[in-house]
Structures are given as structure tokens and as C-alpha cells.
Design an enzyme around this catalytic site. Sequence first.
Site, PDB file in Angstrom:
ATOM      1  N   TYR A   1       0.911  -1.182   0.119  1.00  0.00           N
ATOM      2  CA  TYR A   1      -0.123  -0.058   0.011  1.00  0.00           C
ATOM      3  C   TYR A   1       0.996   1.166  -0.079  1.00  0.00           C
ATOM      4  O   TYR A   1       1.817   1.299   0.581  1.00  0.00           O
ATOM      5  CB  TYR A   1      -0.851  -0.102   1.368  1.00  0.00           C
TER       6      TYR A   1
ATOM      7  N   GLU B   1      -0.343   4.946  -0.493  1.00  0.00           N
ATOM      8  CA  GLU B   1      -0.934   6.166  -0.603  1.00  0.00           C
ATOM      9  C   GLU B   1      -0.181   7.276  -0.487  1.00  0.00           C
ATOM     10  O   GLU B   1       0.605   7.445   0.553  1.00  0.00           O
ATOM     11  CB  GLU B   1      -2.329   6.043   0.304  1.00  0.00           C
TER      12      GLU B   1
ATOM     13  N   ASP C   1      -6.131  13.787 -25.184  1.00  0.00           N
ATOM     14  CA  ASP C   1      -6.293  12.289 -24.885  1.00  0.00           C
ATOM     15  C   ASP C   1      -5.681  11.409 -25.797  1.00  0.00           C
ATOM     16  O   ASP C   1      -6.406  11.060 -26.693  1.00  0.00           O
ATOM     17  CB  ASP C   1      -7.906  12.063 -24.486  1.00  0.00           C
TER      18      ASP C   1
ATOM     19  N   THR D   1      -3.944   6.190 -21.762  1.00  0.00           N
ATOM     20  CA  THR D   1      -3.583   4.865 -21.181  1.00  0.00           C
ATOM     21  C   THR D   1      -2.364   4.181 -21.497  1.00  0.00           C
ATOM     22  O   THR D   1      -1.637   4.897 -22.212  1.00  0.00           O
ATOM     23  CB  THR D   1      -4.838   3.930 -21.754  1.00  0.00           C
TER      24      THR D   1
ATOM     25  N   LYS E   1      -2.404   0.425 -24.935  1.00  0.00           N
ATOM     26  CA  LYS E   1      -2.844   0.274 -26.171  1.00  0.00           C
ATOM     27  C   LYS E   1      -1.898   0.181 -27.097  1.00  0.00           C
ATOM     28  O   LYS E   1      -0.967  -0.519 -26.961  1.00  0.00           O
ATOM     29  CB  LYS E   1      -4.224   1.638 -26.684  1.00  0.00           C
TER      30      LYS E   1
ATOM     31  N   ARG F   1      -2.206  -2.709 -18.437  1.00  0.00           N
ATOM     32  CA  ARG F   1      -3.490  -1.783 -18.284  1.00  0.00           C
ATOM     33  C   ARG F   1      -3.406  -0.673 -17.201  1.00  0.00           C
ATOM     34  O   ARG F   1      -3.126  -1.205 -15.994  1.00  0.00           O
ATOM     35  CB  ARG F   1      -4.786  -2.724 -17.985  1.00  0.00           C
TER      36      ARG F   1
HETATM   37  C1  LIG Z   1      -9.653   3.771 -24.077  1.00  0.00           C
HETATM   38  C2  LIG Z   1      -9.756   5.106 -23.732  1.00  0.00           C
HETATM   39  C3  LIG Z   1      -9.761   5.774 -22.548  1.00  0.00           C
HETATM   40  C4  LIG Z   1     -10.461   4.721 -21.478  1.00  0.00           C
HETATM   41  O1  LIG Z   1      -9.528   3.929 -20.905  1.00  0.00           O
HETATM   42  P1  LIG Z   1     -10.123   2.846 -19.792  1.00  0.00           P
HETATM   43  O2  LIG Z   1      -8.815   2.436 -19.588  1.00  0.00           O
HETATM   44  O3  LIG Z   1     -10.618   1.742 -20.801  1.00  0.00           O
HETATM   45  O4  LIG Z   1     -10.651   3.424 -18.970  1.00  0.00           O
HETATM   46  C5  LIG Z   1     -10.216   7.034 -22.659  1.00  0.00           C
HETATM   47  N1  LIG Z   1      -9.785   7.915 -23.784  1.00  0.00           N
HETATM   48  C6  LIG Z   1      -9.890   7.352 -24.842  1.00  0.00           C
HETATM   49  C7  LIG Z   1      -9.542   8.329 -25.898  1.00  0.00           C
HETATM   50  C8  LIG Z   1      -9.731   6.017 -25.017  1.00  0.00           C
HETATM   51  O5  LIG Z   1      -9.377   5.527 -26.187  1.00  0.00           O
END
Ligand SMILES: *Cc1c(COP(=O)(O)O)cnc(C)c1O
Length: 428
Positions: free
Chosen positions: A62, A64, A208, A234, A237, A243
Site C-alpha cells: 500500500y 497512498e 487524450d 492509457t 493500447k 492496463r
Molecule cells: C481507451 C480510452 C479511454 C479509457 O480508457 P480505459 O482504460 O478503458 O478506462 C479514454 N480515452 C480514450 C480516448 C480512449 O481511447
Amino acid sequence: MTAPSVPADLRHPALAAADPELAALVAAEERLQADTLRLIPSENYVSAAVLEASGTVLQNKYSEGYPGKRYYEGQQIIDQVETLTAERAKGLFGMDHANVQPYSGSPANLAVYLAFLKPGDTVLGMSLPMGGHLTHGWGVSATGTWFNGVQYGVRRDTGRVDLDEVRDLALAERPKLIFCGGTAVPREIDFAGFASIAREVGAVLVADIAHIAGLIAGGAHPSPAPHVDVVSTTTHKTLRGPRGAMLLSRAEHARAIDRAVFPGLQGGPHNQTTAAIGVALREAATPDFRSYARDVVTNARTLGEELAARGFDLVSGGTDNHLLLIDLTAKDVPGKVAAKALDRAGIVVNHNSVPYDTRKPFDPSGIRIGTPALTSRGIPASEMGTVAEWITRVVQAARTGDEATVSEVRSEVKALMDGYPAPGLPVS
Ligand SMILES: *Cc1c(COP(=O)(O)O)cnc(C)c1O
């Protein structure tokens, strides 16, 4: 990078002994990922090193707080793990500050709202059915319920974002926060264009880059760093990590971002994920990863050309990145029917709305495909004609109910996959 070909009970011996039931499911999923052509643009194969880092004893802690300012003792090592990962993130993406604690992309985006907005304030983002993400202010999301979501789309004639529309909306609605980027955007994002609009209306601009982070890290898409206030991404991807997620920002926003993530939104960070992100960032800084990012784009562009030549209607006419959005209206097959037939043929895609879709979101007109995972297997552009031909045959078979063709394609897919073993998976 490829794991040796050993039976699952030897790959995960403790799991196999303690819980044969779940061990068998993991082994079956390994088999599925090895044997299928995975075209989901948000998915990938992580390296064996990233996989190992995600399964370490860092899990047991943990933590925090932040390095040097924890609410728990015993952080001698965890502080170093988090600092190292954050430093790598800053270096790779060229931003002043990195918070590597968000649990995933959606909570990372929610932290951005918490950092800059009060409930009821206005956010401008791309609408979900036009290619945006739920968390950019869409109605069913908390972000569109607790905040006033105003949405831009793409032009009907070009399938691309129209910055004049974005600017008109920004001037009329005076958002405090603007999101650029999305989940089904096949074209380059004009970060500089968005930045000039954000400056004009005094909004905080967030890029994003969840889908394209790996392309940016590998130099295959322009970087938002010179233009935006905050970068949300994220890590699982195109970046090919575990993840998880990260928020990067200019120095002036560091404190607001950190306070929003903890204690604003989250408790203890997932330290095993932090370490695995660190490993992925180190991999993403290598020349090999630069070639990977370039190959992802080359494969997507080639696959797009091969599909267009077979009469497929590509939203925006093609792609600049890793992703293709295909409108199947002209093929006379709904997206979900096509996606399910492709799945039976060992080709994994998702059904997706297309801009100005006349069908419902749970039964839309399109499919979304991408090349990050197949490129991680080393499948070259010269095979994209084969992939396009499979998709053509299966979509046609879906329309006529020709299951023989579907099974035929399934064995052809398996044969090609056997020739390109995936990182981190058994090969036989
Ligand atoms: C995949 C994605 C997210 C969210 O990610 P999660 O890990 O699934 O919550 C946010 N913004 C964009 C543009 C995404 O493609």
C-alpha cells in the site's frame, strides 16, 4: 521477446497446482490470443518483460501518497519504482510533470475534471458516435451528467474534425476544459489548431492520446507536448504496456493534477502496474519501438488501401494512424453481424458507430479495426492483401450465411498466426 513454447501448467506452475480451473481458463485465453488475428485497435500484446513486471510482489504494497510523501511506511523501494517510471514518462513525452498512478484511462480523465472544473461547468469534447470517448462529456457518462458536455463531431463530407465548428462552439459555450483526441479517429490530431482555440477562450486543453500514445512515443504521430496543458493516456493500447494510465502536464498544473488523483479520486496506487509501465516506457524509447510505430501506420495504411480496392467504404477515406473505421452500409451487412462472423473466422474486431450513423449504437453500421497487435507479431505490410481478402470473404459470407467459408478462413488465419508467434504467448 517470444516466450518459449511450454505447456501452460509449466508456464504458470503455482497457478496450475492451486487453481486448475482458473489455470485452464488462462491457458485457453493464451491459446485464443495466439491463434486469432486480433484487429481491435485498442488492444496489443505486451512483451514478456511487461507481463513479468505486472505479476511481481510490488502487488503486496500500500503506497497512498507520492514518493517522499506517503501515508504508509516501508516505501524505500516503491518510491524508487514510481520516481523512475515518472521520470521515464516525462522524458519520453517531453512534459514537465507525470502522474503514473491513475488506475485506467477513464479515472485519469475524471481526475482532470476534478483538477479544473466544478460540477455544472462546461467541457467541450468530441461526441461518442463521431469518434470521441465517453469521458469527454457524453451524456450517459458521469462527465456528461455532473458537467455540461458540449460536443463537436466530424464533417459529413470529409469524415474529419472541423476546427471552425470547434471554434464556433468554444466561442458560444466558453468551456473551461477542451478535450482533443478520441477512440475512433483515423486521422492526425491538429494539437496546434486546438491550442489556439483553447487560448482564445481561456480553456485548459487536454490531449487524450490513449489510442496513439505509442505512435507519438515512436515518432509516428506529432506530439501534443508543445501545445497542450495536460496529456491523458492509457498505457495498454499502442504504448504496449500494462492496463493503466498516466496524466502528464505543464509544471503549473502539477499540483492540481496530483491532488485530483490522490486524495481526490483514488486510494493506493497499483505498484505492480507502475513498474510494468516503467518497463513499457523503457521499451518505447528504443529504436526497435520506433520501427514498430512506423510499421503499425504502414500496415494500417496498406490494409486501408487493400480494403478500399475491394469496395469497402472507409470513414475519412483512409487513415493516418493505426485505425480504420469502416462503414458497411454499402456491403448490406450490419456491423455487429459482420463482427460476429469475423470472430467465428478468428478475426477479432469490434462493431462501431460511424459518423451520422442511421442505426442504433448497439447495432451500428460499422466496424473498427487496427494494426497495433498484428504488428507486434511482426506481420508485414505484404500480408495486408491477405487480411483484406479474408475480411472481404467473411463479410460476404455473413450476408449469405455461408459458414463453410467462415471455417475455411479460420484455418487460413490460424496457419498465418502460427508463422508469426506473439510476444508473451506459447507458440505451439
Ligand atoms: C481507451 C480510452 C479511454 C479509457 O480508457 P480505459 O482504460 O478503458 O478506462 C479514454 N480515452 C480514450 C480516448 C480512449 O481511447
